[in-house]
Design an enzyme around this catalytic site. Sequence first.
Site, PDB file in Angstrom:
ATOM      1  N   SER A 102       0.804  -1.217   0.000  1.00 55.92           N
ATOM      2  CA  SER A 102       0.000   0.000   0.000  1.00 55.92           C
ATOM      3  C   SER A 102       0.846   1.280   0.000  1.00 55.92           C
ATOM      4  O   SER A 102       1.584   1.542  -0.938  1.00 55.92           O
ATOM      5  CB  SER A 102      -0.972  -0.034   1.184  1.00 55.92           C
ATOM      6  OG  SER A 102      -1.947   0.959   1.076  1.00 55.92           O
ATOM      7  N   ASP A 241      -2.554   6.525  -3.465  1.00 56.71           N
ATOM      8  CA  ASP A 241      -1.394   5.893  -2.834  1.00 56.71           C
ATOM      9  C   ASP A 241      -0.899   4.764  -3.733  1.00 56.71           C
ATOM     10  O   ASP A 241      -1.420   4.556  -4.830  1.00 56.71           O
ATOM     11  CB  ASP A 241      -1.717   5.421  -1.413  1.00 56.71           C
ATOM     12  CG  ASP A 241      -2.693   4.256  -1.372  1.00 56.71           C
ATOM     13  OD1 ASP A 241      -3.398   4.041  -2.381  1.00 56.71           O
ATOM     14  OD2 ASP A 241      -2.758   3.564  -0.343  1.00 56.71           O
ATOM     15  N   ASP A 243      -1.115   1.594  -3.982  1.00 56.52           N
ATOM     16  CA  ASP A 243      -1.960   0.523  -4.530  1.00 56.52           C
ATOM     17  C   ASP A 243      -3.353   1.005  -4.911  1.00 56.52           C
ATOM     18  O   ASP A 243      -4.212   0.199  -5.266  1.00 56.52           O
ATOM     19  CB  ASP A 243      -2.050  -0.664  -3.558  1.00 56.52           C
ATOM     20  CG  ASP A 243      -2.903  -0.363  -2.328  1.00 56.52           C
ATOM     21  OD1 ASP A 243      -2.940   0.813  -1.917  1.00 56.52           O
ATOM     22  OD2 ASP A 243      -3.517  -1.294  -1.782  1.00 56.52           O
ATOM     23  N   ASP A 245      -5.931   2.354  -3.298  1.00 48.69           N
ATOM     24  CA  ASP A 245      -7.159   2.258  -2.497  1.00 48.69           C
ATOM     25  C   ASP A 245      -7.410   3.515  -1.667  1.00 48.69           C
ATOM     26  O   ASP A 245      -8.420   3.612  -0.980  1.00 48.69           O
ATOM     27  CB  ASP A 245      -7.194   0.995  -1.624  1.00 48.69           C
ATOM     28  CG  ASP A 245      -6.120   0.968  -0.539  1.00 48.69           C
ATOM     29  OD1 ASP A 245      -5.271   1.882  -0.508  1.00 48.69           O
ATOM     30  OD2 ASP A 245      -6.118   0.024   0.274  1.00 48.69           O
TER      31      ASP A 245
END
Length: 445
Positions: A102, A241, A243, A245
Amino acid sequence: MSNRKYFGTDGIRGRVGDAPITPDFVLKLGWAAGKVLARHGSRKIIIGKDTRISGYMLESALEAGLAAAGLSALFTGPMPTPAVAYLTRTFRAEAGIVISASHNPFYDNGIKFFSIDGTKLPDAVEEAIEAEMEKEISCVDSAELGKASRIVDAAGRYIEFCKATFPNELSLSELKIVVDCANGATYHIAPNVLRELGANVIAIGCEPNGVNINAEVGATDVRALQARVLAEKADLGIAFDGDGDRVIMVDHEGNKVDGDQIMYIIAREGLRQGQLRGGAVGTLMSNMGLELALKQLGIPFARAKVGDRYVLEKMQEKGWRIGAENSGHVILLDKTTTGDGIVAGLQVLAAMARNHMSLHDLCSGMKMFPQILVNVRYTAGSGDPLEHESVKAVTAEVEVALGNRGRVLLRKSGTEPLIRVMVEGEDEAQVTEFAHRIADAVKAV
Protein backbone atom coordinates in the site's frame (compact mmCIF):
# COMPACT_ATOMS: atom_id res chain seq x y z
CA MET A 1 -10.43 -13.03 16.48
CA SER A 2 -8.19 -16.01 17.00
CA ASN A 3 -4.48 -15.58 17.59
CA ARG A 4 -3.19 -15.99 14.05
CA LYS A 5 0.48 -16.40 13.27
CA TYR A 6 0.80 -14.66 9.89
CA PHE A 7 -2.38 -12.84 8.86
CA GLY A 8 -2.89 -9.36 10.32
CA THR A 9 -5.85 -7.04 9.81
CA ASP A 10 -4.66 -6.30 6.28
CA GLY A 11 -3.13 -9.58 5.13
CA ILE A 12 0.55 -10.40 5.59
CA ARG A 13 3.08 -7.56 5.43
CA GLY A 14 6.75 -6.93 6.20
CA ARG A 15 10.18 -6.02 4.91
CA VAL A 16 11.22 -7.95 1.79
CA GLY A 17 13.84 -10.57 2.61
CA ASP A 18 12.83 -10.76 6.27
CA ALA A 19 10.30 -13.36 7.43
CA PRO A 20 7.58 -13.68 6.35
CA ILE A 21 8.14 -11.78 3.07
CA THR A 22 10.65 -14.28 1.63
CA PRO A 23 10.42 -16.34 -1.58
CA ASP A 24 10.26 -19.68 0.26
CA PHE A 25 7.53 -18.52 2.64
CA VAL A 26 5.45 -17.00 -0.18
CA LEU A 27 5.80 -20.18 -2.27
CA LYS A 28 4.48 -22.20 0.66
CA LEU A 29 1.72 -19.63 1.23
CA GLY A 30 0.67 -20.07 -2.41
CA TRP A 31 0.59 -23.84 -1.96
CA ALA A 32 -1.34 -23.67 1.34
CA ALA A 33 -3.85 -21.19 -0.11
CA GLY A 34 -4.18 -23.43 -3.16
CA LYS A 35 -4.90 -26.50 -1.03
CA VAL A 36 -7.63 -24.67 0.90
CA LEU A 37 -9.18 -22.87 -2.08
CA ALA A 38 -9.10 -25.95 -4.34
CA ARG A 39 -11.81 -27.41 -2.13
CA HIS A 40 -14.22 -24.82 -3.46
CA GLY A 41 -14.42 -25.03 -7.24
CA SER A 42 -13.14 -22.85 -10.08
CA ARG A 43 -9.42 -23.60 -9.57
CA LYS A 44 -8.24 -20.21 -10.87
CA ILE A 45 -6.73 -17.36 -8.86
CA ILE A 46 -6.20 -13.74 -9.98
CA ILE A 47 -2.80 -12.28 -8.98
CA GLY A 48 -2.20 -8.52 -9.12
CA LYS A 49 0.60 -6.36 -7.75
CA ASP A 50 1.74 -2.77 -7.39
CA THR A 51 4.99 -1.44 -8.90
CA ARG A 52 7.53 -2.60 -6.29
CA ILE A 53 10.56 -4.39 -7.71
CA SER A 54 9.94 -7.30 -5.32
CA GLY A 55 6.57 -7.95 -6.96
CA TYR A 56 8.21 -9.99 -9.76
CA MET A 57 9.87 -12.35 -7.28
CA LEU A 58 6.81 -12.74 -5.09
CA GLU A 59 4.30 -13.35 -7.90
CA SER A 60 6.55 -16.09 -9.31
CA ALA A 61 6.76 -17.72 -5.87
CA LEU A 62 2.99 -17.54 -5.38
CA GLU A 63 2.36 -18.97 -8.83
CA ALA A 64 4.71 -21.93 -8.21
CA GLY A 65 2.96 -22.74 -4.94
CA LEU A 66 -0.51 -22.47 -6.45
CA ALA A 67 0.48 -24.65 -9.43
CA ALA A 68 1.84 -27.34 -7.08
CA ALA A 69 -1.58 -27.40 -5.38
CA GLY A 70 -3.34 -27.70 -8.75
CA LEU A 71 -4.58 -24.12 -9.16
CA SER A 72 -3.98 -21.85 -12.16
CA ALA A 73 -2.81 -18.24 -11.83
CA LEU A 74 -4.13 -15.36 -13.93
CA PHE A 75 -1.70 -12.40 -13.78
CA THR A 76 -2.95 -8.83 -14.15
CA GLY A 77 0.45 -7.13 -13.93
CA PRO A 78 0.58 -3.83 -11.98
CA MET A 79 -3.01 -3.15 -10.98
CA PRO A 80 -4.75 -1.20 -8.18
CA THR A 81 -5.96 -3.29 -5.24
CA PRO A 82 -9.65 -2.48 -5.95
CA ALA A 83 -9.12 -3.57 -9.58
CA VAL A 84 -8.05 -7.02 -8.38
CA ALA A 85 -11.19 -7.22 -6.22
CA TYR A 86 -13.29 -6.27 -9.29
CA LEU A 87 -11.55 -8.73 -11.65
CA THR A 88 -11.89 -11.54 -9.08
CA ARG A 89 -15.66 -10.99 -9.17
CA THR A 90 -16.01 -10.72 -12.93
CA PHE A 91 -13.77 -13.72 -13.69
CA ARG A 92 -15.60 -15.79 -11.04
CA ALA A 93 -12.13 -16.68 -9.75
CA GLU A 94 -11.77 -18.67 -6.55
CA ALA A 95 -9.85 -15.77 -5.00
CA GLY A 96 -7.78 -12.69 -5.83
CA ILE A 97 -4.33 -12.03 -4.40
CA VAL A 98 -2.73 -8.58 -4.25
CA ILE A 99 1.03 -8.22 -3.76
CA SER A 100 1.40 -4.76 -2.22
CA ALA A 101 2.33 -2.87 0.92
CA SER A 102 0.00 0.00 0.00
CA HIS A 103 1.47 3.35 1.16
CA ASN A 104 4.68 1.85 2.67
CA PRO A 105 8.18 2.35 1.15
CA PHE A 106 9.35 0.13 -1.73
CA TYR A 107 11.41 -2.20 0.51
CA ASP A 108 8.23 -3.46 2.20
CA ASN A 109 5.71 -5.73 0.56
CA GLY A 110 2.67 -7.76 1.50
CA ILE A 111 0.09 -10.30 0.41
CA LYS A 112 -3.65 -9.69 0.67
CA PHE A 113 -6.48 -12.01 -0.39
CA PHE A 114 -9.96 -11.30 -1.77
CA SER A 115 -12.73 -13.89 -1.88
CA ILE A 116 -14.83 -14.72 -4.95
CA ASP A 117 -17.21 -11.79 -4.30
CA GLY A 118 -14.42 -9.19 -4.06
CA THR A 119 -14.49 -8.87 -0.27
CA LYS A 120 -11.85 -9.82 2.29
CA LEU A 121 -11.34 -13.55 2.86
CA PRO A 122 -13.36 -14.80 5.86
CA ASP A 123 -11.28 -15.34 9.01
CA ALA A 124 -12.04 -19.07 8.88
CA VAL A 125 -10.40 -19.39 5.45
CA GLU A 126 -7.30 -17.47 6.59
CA GLU A 127 -7.09 -19.78 9.61
CA ALA A 128 -7.40 -22.85 7.36
CA ILE A 129 -4.53 -21.51 5.19
CA GLU A 130 -2.37 -21.02 8.31
CA ALA A 131 -3.12 -24.59 9.42
CA GLU A 132 -2.08 -25.90 5.98
CA MET A 133 1.22 -23.95 6.26
CA GLU A 134 2.27 -26.31 9.06
CA LYS A 135 2.30 -29.29 6.67
CA GLU A 136 4.97 -30.46 4.22
CA ILE A 137 4.45 -29.31 0.61
CA SER A 138 3.20 -32.10 -1.62
CA CYS A 139 2.63 -31.82 -5.37
CA VAL A 140 -0.54 -32.90 -7.15
CA ASP A 141 -0.12 -35.41 -10.04
CA SER A 142 1.64 -33.90 -13.05
CA ALA A 143 -1.52 -33.92 -15.15
CA GLU A 144 -3.28 -31.90 -12.42
CA LEU A 145 -0.69 -29.09 -12.04
CA GLY A 146 -1.87 -25.51 -12.42
CA LYS A 147 -0.97 -23.21 -15.33
CA ALA A 148 -0.18 -19.50 -15.55
CA SER A 149 -1.52 -16.93 -18.00
CA ARG A 150 -1.95 -13.17 -18.33
CA ILE A 151 -5.20 -11.21 -18.48
CA VAL A 152 -4.14 -9.06 -21.42
CA ASP A 153 -7.06 -6.62 -21.17
CA ALA A 154 -7.08 -6.27 -17.36
CA ALA A 155 -6.36 -2.52 -17.43
CA GLY A 156 -8.99 -1.83 -20.10
CA ARG A 157 -11.64 -3.79 -18.21
CA TYR A 158 -11.01 -1.83 -15.02
CA ILE A 159 -10.87 1.52 -16.83
CA GLU A 160 -14.35 0.81 -18.26
CA PHE A 161 -15.62 -0.19 -14.80
CA CYS A 162 -14.36 3.09 -13.29
CA LYS A 163 -15.88 5.19 -16.09
CA ALA A 164 -19.24 3.44 -15.60
CA THR A 165 -19.42 4.88 -12.04
CA PHE A 166 -19.43 8.43 -13.51
CA PRO A 167 -22.84 9.68 -14.76
CA ASN A 168 -23.25 9.50 -18.55
CA GLU A 169 -24.83 12.94 -18.81
CA LEU A 170 -21.81 14.65 -17.22
CA SER A 171 -18.39 15.47 -18.68
CA LEU A 172 -15.03 16.57 -17.29
CA SER A 173 -14.26 18.68 -20.38
CA GLU A 174 -14.29 21.93 -18.35
CA LEU A 175 -11.64 20.70 -15.89
CA LYS A 176 -7.86 20.83 -15.82
CA ILE A 177 -6.72 18.13 -13.39
CA VAL A 178 -3.27 17.23 -12.07
CA VAL A 179 -3.20 13.53 -11.14
CA ASP A 180 -0.46 12.02 -8.93
CA CYS A 181 -0.25 8.22 -9.11
CA ALA A 182 2.51 7.80 -6.46
CA ASN A 183 4.62 5.93 -9.04
CA GLY A 184 2.27 3.12 -8.10
CA ALA A 185 -0.40 0.83 -9.46
CA THR A 186 -2.74 3.52 -10.85
CA TYR A 187 -0.08 5.01 -13.18
CA HIS A 188 -1.57 3.49 -16.37
CA ILE A 189 -5.19 3.62 -15.19
CA ALA A 190 -6.17 6.93 -13.56
CA PRO A 191 -4.85 9.34 -16.25
CA ASN A 192 -6.66 7.31 -18.94
CA VAL A 193 -9.95 7.21 -17.00
CA LEU A 194 -9.90 11.00 -16.57
CA ARG A 195 -8.85 11.71 -20.18
CA GLU A 196 -11.54 9.42 -21.59
CA LEU A 197 -14.14 11.33 -19.52
CA GLY A 198 -12.97 14.55 -21.18
CA ALA A 199 -10.57 16.12 -18.66
CA ASN A 200 -7.38 17.99 -19.50
CA VAL A 201 -4.94 15.82 -17.51
CA ILE A 202 -1.42 16.57 -16.29
CA ALA A 203 0.10 13.39 -14.83
CA ILE A 204 2.87 13.20 -12.21
CA GLY A 205 4.13 10.21 -10.24
CA CYS A 206 3.48 8.03 -13.29
CA GLU A 207 7.03 6.78 -13.93
CA PRO A 208 7.47 3.75 -11.67
CA ASN A 209 10.96 2.19 -11.63
CA GLY A 210 10.43 -0.41 -8.91
CA VAL A 211 11.92 1.65 -6.08
CA ASN A 212 10.20 5.07 -6.28
CA ILE A 213 6.67 4.04 -5.22
CA ASN A 214 5.28 6.54 -2.63
CA ALA A 215 8.64 8.40 -2.60
CA GLU A 216 7.72 12.07 -2.02
CA VAL A 217 4.61 11.59 -4.17
CA GLY A 218 1.08 10.30 -3.81
CA ALA A 219 -1.63 10.48 -1.16
CA THR A 220 0.82 10.34 1.77
CA ASP A 221 2.89 13.32 0.53
CA VAL A 222 0.91 15.84 -1.52
CA ARG A 223 3.53 18.62 -1.60
CA ALA A 224 4.54 17.90 -5.21
CA LEU A 225 0.87 17.82 -6.23
CA GLN A 226 0.10 21.10 -4.43
CA ALA A 227 3.02 22.83 -6.17
CA ARG A 228 2.02 21.50 -9.60
CA VAL A 229 -1.66 22.46 -9.20
CA LEU A 230 -0.60 26.05 -8.44
CA ALA A 231 2.04 26.16 -11.21
CA GLU A 232 -0.41 24.84 -13.83
CA LYS A 233 -3.33 26.94 -12.51
CA ALA A 234 -5.28 23.69 -12.51
CA ASP A 235 -8.82 23.31 -11.18
CA LEU A 236 -7.73 20.59 -8.76
CA GLY A 237 -5.31 17.76 -8.05
CA ILE A 238 -5.98 14.11 -7.23
CA ALA A 239 -3.43 11.87 -5.47
CA PHE A 240 -3.58 8.10 -5.01
CA ASP A 241 -1.39 5.89 -2.83
CA GLY A 242 0.82 3.08 -4.12
CA ASP A 243 -1.96 0.52 -4.53
CA GLY A 244 -4.80 2.89 -5.41
CA ASP A 245 -7.16 2.26 -2.50
CA ARG A 246 -6.70 5.78 -1.06
CA VAL A 247 -7.38 9.19 -2.55
CA ILE A 248 -6.50 12.69 -1.31
CA MET A 249 -7.37 15.82 -3.30
CA VAL A 250 -6.02 19.38 -3.60
CA ASP A 251 -8.20 22.38 -4.50
CA HIS A 252 -7.23 25.16 -6.95
CA GLU A 253 -5.70 27.19 -4.09
CA GLY A 254 -3.43 24.29 -3.11
CA ASN A 255 -5.40 23.30 0.02
CA LYS A 256 -5.38 19.61 0.90
CA VAL A 257 -8.80 17.89 0.86
CA ASP A 258 -8.72 14.71 2.96
CA GLY A 259 -10.92 11.63 3.29
CA ASP A 260 -13.28 13.34 5.76
CA GLN A 261 -13.98 16.19 3.32
CA ILE A 262 -14.28 13.79 0.38
CA MET A 263 -16.89 11.75 2.28
CA TYR A 264 -18.77 14.93 3.21
CA ILE A 265 -19.00 15.96 -0.46
CA ILE A 266 -20.12 12.49 -1.61
CA ALA A 267 -22.65 12.09 1.23
CA ARG A 268 -24.15 15.55 0.65
CA GLU A 269 -24.42 14.91 -3.09
CA GLY A 270 -26.03 11.51 -2.41
CA LEU A 271 -28.58 13.27 -0.18
CA ARG A 272 -29.31 15.87 -2.89
CA GLN A 273 -29.81 13.14 -5.50
CA GLY A 274 -32.03 11.10 -3.17
CA GLN A 275 -29.56 8.20 -3.31
CA LEU A 276 -28.13 8.23 0.23
CA ARG A 277 -29.32 5.16 2.11
CA GLY A 278 -28.82 5.62 5.85
CA GLY A 279 -25.80 7.49 7.19
CA ALA A 280 -22.02 7.68 6.92
CA VAL A 281 -19.30 5.83 8.84
CA GLY A 282 -16.04 7.51 9.89
CA THR A 283 -13.43 6.53 12.47
CA LEU A 284 -12.26 7.70 15.88
CA MET A 285 -9.85 10.00 13.98
CA SER A 286 -12.53 11.59 11.75
CA ASN A 287 -12.67 15.35 12.21
CA MET A 288 -15.40 16.72 14.47
CA GLY A 289 -16.16 19.21 11.71
CA LEU A 290 -17.37 16.28 9.59
CA GLU A 291 -19.70 15.06 12.33
CA LEU A 292 -21.21 18.54 12.83
CA ALA A 293 -21.56 19.23 9.08
CA LEU A 294 -23.35 15.91 8.50
CA LYS A 295 -25.57 16.58 11.53
CA GLN A 296 -26.63 19.92 10.01
CA LEU A 297 -27.70 18.01 6.89
CA GLY A 298 -29.57 15.44 8.99
CA ILE A 299 -27.20 12.64 7.96
CA PRO A 300 -26.51 10.08 10.74
CA PHE A 301 -22.82 9.52 11.54
CA ALA A 302 -21.09 6.65 13.35
CA ARG A 303 -17.45 6.14 14.30
CA ALA A 304 -15.58 2.85 13.85
CA LYS A 305 -12.12 1.87 15.06
CA VAL A 306 -9.26 3.11 12.85
CA GLY A 307 -8.75 0.79 9.86
CA ASP A 308 -10.75 0.37 6.64
CA ARG A 309 -11.63 -3.17 7.72
CA TYR A 310 -13.47 -1.78 10.78
CA VAL A 311 -15.17 0.94 8.72
CA LEU A 312 -16.54 -1.74 6.39
CA GLU A 313 -17.70 -3.88 9.35
CA LYS A 314 -19.58 -0.91 10.84
CA MET A 315 -21.16 -0.10 7.44
CA GLN A 316 -22.39 -3.69 7.10
CA GLU A 317 -23.67 -3.71 10.69
CA LYS A 318 -25.68 -0.51 10.06
CA GLY A 319 -26.68 -1.31 6.48
CA TRP A 320 -25.14 1.99 5.31
CA ARG A 321 -23.43 2.51 1.95
CA ILE A 322 -20.69 5.08 2.54
CA GLY A 323 -17.68 5.13 4.86
CA ALA A 324 -14.23 6.71 4.96
CA GLU A 325 -11.05 7.31 6.90
CA ASN A 326 -9.40 10.73 6.91
CA SER A 327 -6.32 9.06 5.35
CA GLY A 328 -8.33 8.71 2.12
CA HIS A 329 -9.81 5.21 2.24
CA VAL A 330 -13.33 5.81 0.91
CA ILE A 331 -15.70 2.84 0.64
CA LEU A 332 -18.82 3.25 -1.51
CA LEU A 333 -20.77 -0.01 -1.36
CA ASP A 334 -23.20 1.12 -4.08
CA LYS A 335 -20.24 1.12 -6.49
CA THR A 336 -17.58 -1.29 -5.16
CA THR A 337 -16.81 -3.89 -2.49
CA THR A 338 -13.66 -2.23 -1.12
CA GLY A 339 -11.91 1.16 -0.83
CA ASP A 340 -11.33 2.52 -4.36
CA GLY A 341 -9.44 5.79 -4.83
CA ILE A 342 -10.33 6.32 -8.50
CA VAL A 343 -14.05 5.62 -8.02
CA ALA A 344 -14.23 7.90 -4.95
CA GLY A 345 -12.42 10.68 -6.81
CA LEU A 346 -14.87 10.38 -9.72
CA GLN A 347 -17.85 10.89 -7.39
CA VAL A 348 -16.34 14.19 -6.19
CA LEU A 349 -15.73 15.24 -9.81
CA ALA A 350 -19.36 14.37 -10.62
CA ALA A 351 -20.51 16.66 -7.78
CA MET A 352 -18.31 19.45 -9.18
CA ALA A 353 -19.63 19.00 -12.73
CA ARG A 354 -23.30 18.66 -11.73
CA ASN A 355 -23.28 21.71 -9.44
CA HIS A 356 -20.82 23.81 -11.48
CA MET A 357 -18.86 24.34 -8.26
CA SER A 358 -15.14 24.27 -7.51
CA LEU A 359 -13.70 21.70 -5.11
CA HIS A 360 -12.92 24.59 -2.74
CA ASP A 361 -16.58 25.67 -2.71
CA LEU A 362 -17.88 22.11 -2.27
CA CYS A 363 -15.75 21.85 0.90
CA SER A 364 -16.94 25.18 2.29
CA GLY A 365 -19.99 23.71 4.04
CA MET A 366 -17.70 21.82 6.40
CA LYS A 367 -15.48 23.66 8.87
CA MET A 368 -12.46 21.52 9.76
CA PHE A 369 -11.55 21.72 13.45
CA PRO A 370 -7.84 22.01 14.33
CA GLN A 371 -6.67 18.52 15.31
CA ILE A 372 -3.37 18.23 17.19
CA LEU A 373 -1.67 14.86 17.46
CA VAL A 374 1.24 14.29 19.87
CA ASN A 375 3.03 10.93 20.07
CA VAL A 376 4.53 10.09 23.49
CA ARG A 377 6.95 7.17 23.84
CA TYR A 378 6.75 5.15 27.04
CA THR A 379 8.76 2.26 28.47
CA ALA A 380 7.21 -1.02 27.36
CA GLY A 381 6.43 -3.23 30.33
CA SER A 382 6.12 -0.33 32.77
CA GLY A 383 2.34 -0.58 32.98
CA ASP A 384 -0.36 1.24 31.05
CA PRO A 385 0.05 5.05 31.25
CA LEU A 386 -3.61 5.47 30.24
CA GLU A 387 -4.71 3.79 33.48
CA HIS A 388 -2.71 6.21 35.66
CA GLU A 389 -4.84 8.50 37.84
CA SER A 390 -2.85 11.66 37.00
CA VAL A 391 -3.36 11.10 33.25
CA LYS A 392 -7.07 10.44 33.77
CA ALA A 393 -7.41 13.62 35.87
CA VAL A 394 -5.74 15.92 33.30
CA THR A 395 -7.75 14.32 30.48
CA ALA A 396 -11.00 14.91 32.39
CA GLU A 397 -10.07 18.60 32.98
CA VAL A 398 -9.44 19.11 29.26
CA GLU A 399 -12.71 17.38 28.31
CA VAL A 400 -14.65 19.68 30.65
CA ALA A 401 -12.93 22.75 29.16
CA LEU A 402 -13.75 21.67 25.58
CA GLY A 403 -17.38 20.81 26.35
CA ASN A 404 -19.29 19.58 23.30
CA ARG A 405 -17.13 21.63 20.89
CA GLY A 406 -14.10 19.37 21.00
CA ARG A 407 -12.76 15.87 21.66
CA VAL A 408 -9.87 14.09 23.35
CA LEU A 409 -8.70 10.70 22.11
CA LEU A 410 -5.88 8.73 23.73
CA ARG A 411 -4.87 5.44 22.16
CA LYS A 412 -1.93 3.09 22.11
CA SER A 413 -0.06 2.42 18.88
CA GLY A 414 -0.57 -1.14 17.72
CA THR A 415 3.04 -1.52 16.59
CA GLU A 416 5.32 0.34 19.05
CA PRO A 417 5.31 1.66 22.66
CA LEU A 418 3.64 4.98 21.83
CA ILE A 419 0.61 6.76 23.24
CA ARG A 420 -1.14 8.88 20.60
CA VAL A 421 -2.69 11.99 22.16
CA MET A 422 -5.25 13.68 19.89
CA VAL A 423 -7.07 16.85 20.92
CA GLU A 424 -9.56 18.60 18.66
CA GLY A 425 -11.43 21.87 19.10
CA GLU A 426 -12.23 25.22 17.52
CA ASP A 427 -9.21 27.21 18.80
CA GLU A 428 -5.86 25.90 17.54
CA ALA A 429 -3.74 27.57 20.25
CA GLN A 430 -5.98 26.20 23.01
CA VAL A 431 -6.05 22.71 21.46
CA THR A 432 -2.25 22.66 21.13
CA GLU A 433 -1.83 23.68 24.77
CA PHE A 434 -4.30 20.99 25.90
CA ALA A 435 -2.58 18.26 23.83
CA HIS A 436 0.82 19.08 25.32
CA ARG A 437 -0.64 19.25 28.83
CA ILE A 438 -1.96 15.67 28.47
CA ALA A 439 1.28 14.53 26.78
CA ASP A 440 3.31 15.94 29.70
CA ALA A 441 1.09 14.00 32.13
CA VAL A 442 1.75 10.78 30.18
CA LYS A 443 5.52 11.47 30.14
CA ALA A 444 5.53 12.07 33.91
CA VAL A 445 4.11 8.62 34.68
